[in-house]
Design an enzyme around this catalytic site. Structure first.
Site, short mmCIF file in Angstrom:
data_model
loop_
_atom_site.label_atom_id
_atom_site.label_comp_id
_atom_site.label_asym_id
_atom_site.label_seq_id
_atom_site.Cartn_x
_atom_site.Cartn_y
_atom_site.Cartn_z
N SER A 1 0.83 -1.21 0.00
CA SER A 1 0.00 0.00 0.00
C SER A 1 0.86 1.25 0.00
O SER A 1 1.96 1.27 0.57
CB SER A 1 -0.85 0.00 1.28
OG SER A 1 -1.46 1.24 1.47
N TYR A 17 -1.15 0.00 10.47
CA TYR A 17 -1.51 -0.65 9.20
C TYR A 17 -0.36 -0.50 8.19
O TYR A 17 0.12 -1.49 7.62
CB TYR A 17 -2.81 -0.05 8.63
CG TYR A 17 -3.03 -0.46 7.21
CD1 TYR A 17 -3.40 -1.77 6.90
CD2 TYR A 17 -2.80 0.43 6.16
CE1 TYR A 17 -3.55 -2.17 5.59
CE2 TYR A 17 -2.94 0.03 4.84
CZ TYR A 17 -3.31 -1.26 4.55
OH TYR A 17 -3.44 -1.66 3.26
N LYS A 50 2.38 -3.33 6.57
CA LYS A 50 2.64 -3.55 5.14
C LYS A 50 4.12 -3.41 4.83
O LYS A 50 4.69 -4.18 4.06
CB LYS A 50 1.81 -2.58 4.29
CG LYS A 50 0.34 -2.92 4.24
CD LYS A 50 0.10 -4.21 3.46
CE LYS A 50 -1.33 -4.68 3.50
NZ LYS A 50 -1.51 -5.99 2.84
C1 WQD Z 1 -9.33 10.05 0.30
C2 WQD Z 1 -9.49 11.56 0.50
C3 WQD Z 1 -10.03 12.16 2.77
C4 WQD Z 1 -14.04 10.40 2.84
C5 WQD Z 1 -6.73 5.33 2.82
C6 WQD Z 1 -5.68 4.72 3.69
C7 WQD Z 1 -4.61 4.13 2.86
C8 WQD Z 1 -5.17 3.17 1.81
C9 WQD Z 1 -6.27 3.78 1.03
C10 WQD Z 1 -5.33 0.81 2.23
C11 WQD Z 1 -8.86 12.05 1.81
C12 WQD Z 1 -11.14 12.53 1.83
C13 WQD Z 1 -12.76 10.80 2.50
C14 WQD Z 1 -15.08 11.38 2.94
C15 WQD Z 1 -13.47 13.07 2.35
N1 WQD Z 1 -5.72 1.99 2.42
N2 WQD Z 1 -12.48 12.12 2.26
N3 WQD Z 1 -14.74 12.67 2.69
O1 WQD Z 1 -7.02 8.39 3.31
O2 WQD Z 1 -6.13 8.59 0.94
O3 WQD Z 1 -6.15 6.38 2.05
O4 WQD Z 1 -7.24 4.34 1.93
O5 WQD Z 1 -4.31 0.44 1.72
O6 WQD Z 1 -3.74 3.48 3.71
O7 WQD Z 1 -5.13 5.71 4.53
O8 WQD Z 1 -8.28 7.35 1.34
O9 WQD Z 1 -10.61 7.23 0.59
O10 WQD Z 1 -10.15 7.53 3.05
O11 WQD Z 1 -9.71 9.40 1.51
O12 WQD Z 1 -13.21 14.27 2.15
O13 WQD Z 1 -16.23 11.08 3.23
O14 WQD Z 1 -10.89 11.82 0.64
O15 WQD Z 1 -9.85 13.16 3.75
O16 WQD Z 1 -8.33 13.32 1.55
P1 WQD Z 1 -6.86 7.80 1.98
P2 WQD Z 1 -9.77 7.80 1.66
#
Ligand code: WQD
Length: 337
Positions: free
Chosen positions: A119, A144, A148
């Protein structure tokens, strides 16, 4: 060739299983089916076991021998960042412990080819606003991501010892789906969270609009799960030809998309009115994470071919259909979800 896919009933694993089966490969899945769903893999042989359990090594050895397994793709893991912060020891036990059992079983049976599901979480809070290459510092900010990275290290060490030929794929933000039955059901990430709220008539939430980015919202590199699955098959095929691969590859598109742009894509895909609410920043979110994808393009010849509109429409169609918000008739003409 028979491929063992651990975690093959999960969202990403099942897309890989589906592609392997479609091209005629033999597949066996090992999965505890806690966050997964057996319906995603249909008739594919499934052995239900938690890889981190005490008897897992023996179970996997038996599976390898009984099914004549030649190579492995390892997805089985816990993947919730918040949960990993609350239960770090359990995350290591699950993600690293499970991998140790798998590697022991592979070593005992002489199976040498492995593709590991890693990841972009291994990079942590990149202070780089450019593209992140595989050589960027790895400083995960939660257990997490640490689990990884530990997995990558273990696999690389085992490969250096001549006991494994392997590579780790560092996924950026995965979204979309290839078939309705394979869709992401956990709704832990932006695209499914926006759609889930839309289906409940709730406004999607934007976690912070005051970041140093063009529209103030965070930028990520969204990659379609079907493209990502294709990258696994390519990595597997390169290993099978005896080529040595780099220990790690980024899997993304090299393109950044903001939270507001994702919400726009869902608006277009759904044809529904969507007005997001701006909330406070979520702790630990870097403003921008976009992959440098030159290595995987150069060495594996892989490139994403699907865009954010494809991700939004496939995810919308799958989730809306499941929720009964869109009838099958309205979706006619879509062979994919
Ligand atoms: C994306 C962007 C949020 C929800 C995570 C894990 C990472 C990987 C992938 C597994 C961010 C914003 C989100 C919402 C929003 N996991 N957001 N409103 O945080 O980039 O990555 O998932 O391998 O380890 O950390 O992904 O989809 O949670 O968020 O504004 O309702 O969307 O703040 O900027 P993230 P995400």
């Amino acid at each position: 060739m028979t491929t063992l896919v651990t975690g093959g009933t999960g969202y990403i694993g099942a897309h890989v299983v589906s592609q392997l089966i479609a091209r005629g490969d033999d597949v066996v899945v090992v999965d505890d089916v806690i966050t997964g769903d057996a319906a995603r893999i249909g008739e594919v042989p499934l052995v239900r076991t938690d890889l981190a359990s005490a008897d897992a090594r023996g179970v996997v050895e038996r599976v390898i021998r009984d099914h004549g397994v030649d190579r492995v793709i390892h997805f089985a893991a816990r993947k919730q960042v918040g949960e990993s912060v609350e239960r770090p020891v359990w995350y290591v036990q699950q993600n690293v412990g499970g991998l140790v059992h798998l590697l022991e079983a592979m070593e005992a049976t002489g199976v040498e080819q492995l593709v590991f599901s890693s990841s972009a979480a291994v990079y942590g809070l990149s202070d780089d606003t450019g593209l992140i290459s595989e050589d960027a510092p790895t400083r995960p900010i939660n257990p997490y991501g640490e689990s990884k990275l530990a997995g990558e290290w273990l696999i690389a060490a085992q490969a250096r010892a001549g006991r494994l030929r392997a590579t780790s794929l560092r996924y950026f933000n995965v979204a979309g789906c290839g078939e309705v039955r394979l869709a992401d059901k956990l709704a832990l990430n932006l695209v499914p969270m926006v759609i889930e709220r839309l289906l409940r008539d709730d406004a999607p939430r934007v976690f912070g609009a005051d970041y140093p980015t063009p529209d103030g919202t965070c930028i990520r590199d969204y990659v379609h799960v079907v493209d990502l699955a294709e990258a696994h098959l390519l990595a597997l095929d390169h290993l099978a030809t005896g080529e040595s691969l780099s220990p790690v590859y980024n899997v993304g598109t090299g393109l950044g998309t903001s939270v507001l742009e994702i919400i726009d894509a869902v608006r277009t895909a759904s044809g529904r009115d969507l007005t997001p609410v701006i909330e406070h920043r979520r702790p630990g979110d870097p403003p921008q994470l976009v992959a440098d994808v030159r290595r995987i393009r150069r060495e594996l010849g892989w490139e994403a071919t699907r865009n954010v509109a494809d991700m939004a429409s496939s995810a919308w169609q799958a989730m809306a259909q499941r929720a009964g918000a869109v009838s099958r008739a309205q979706l006619q003409g879509h062979s994919e979800c």
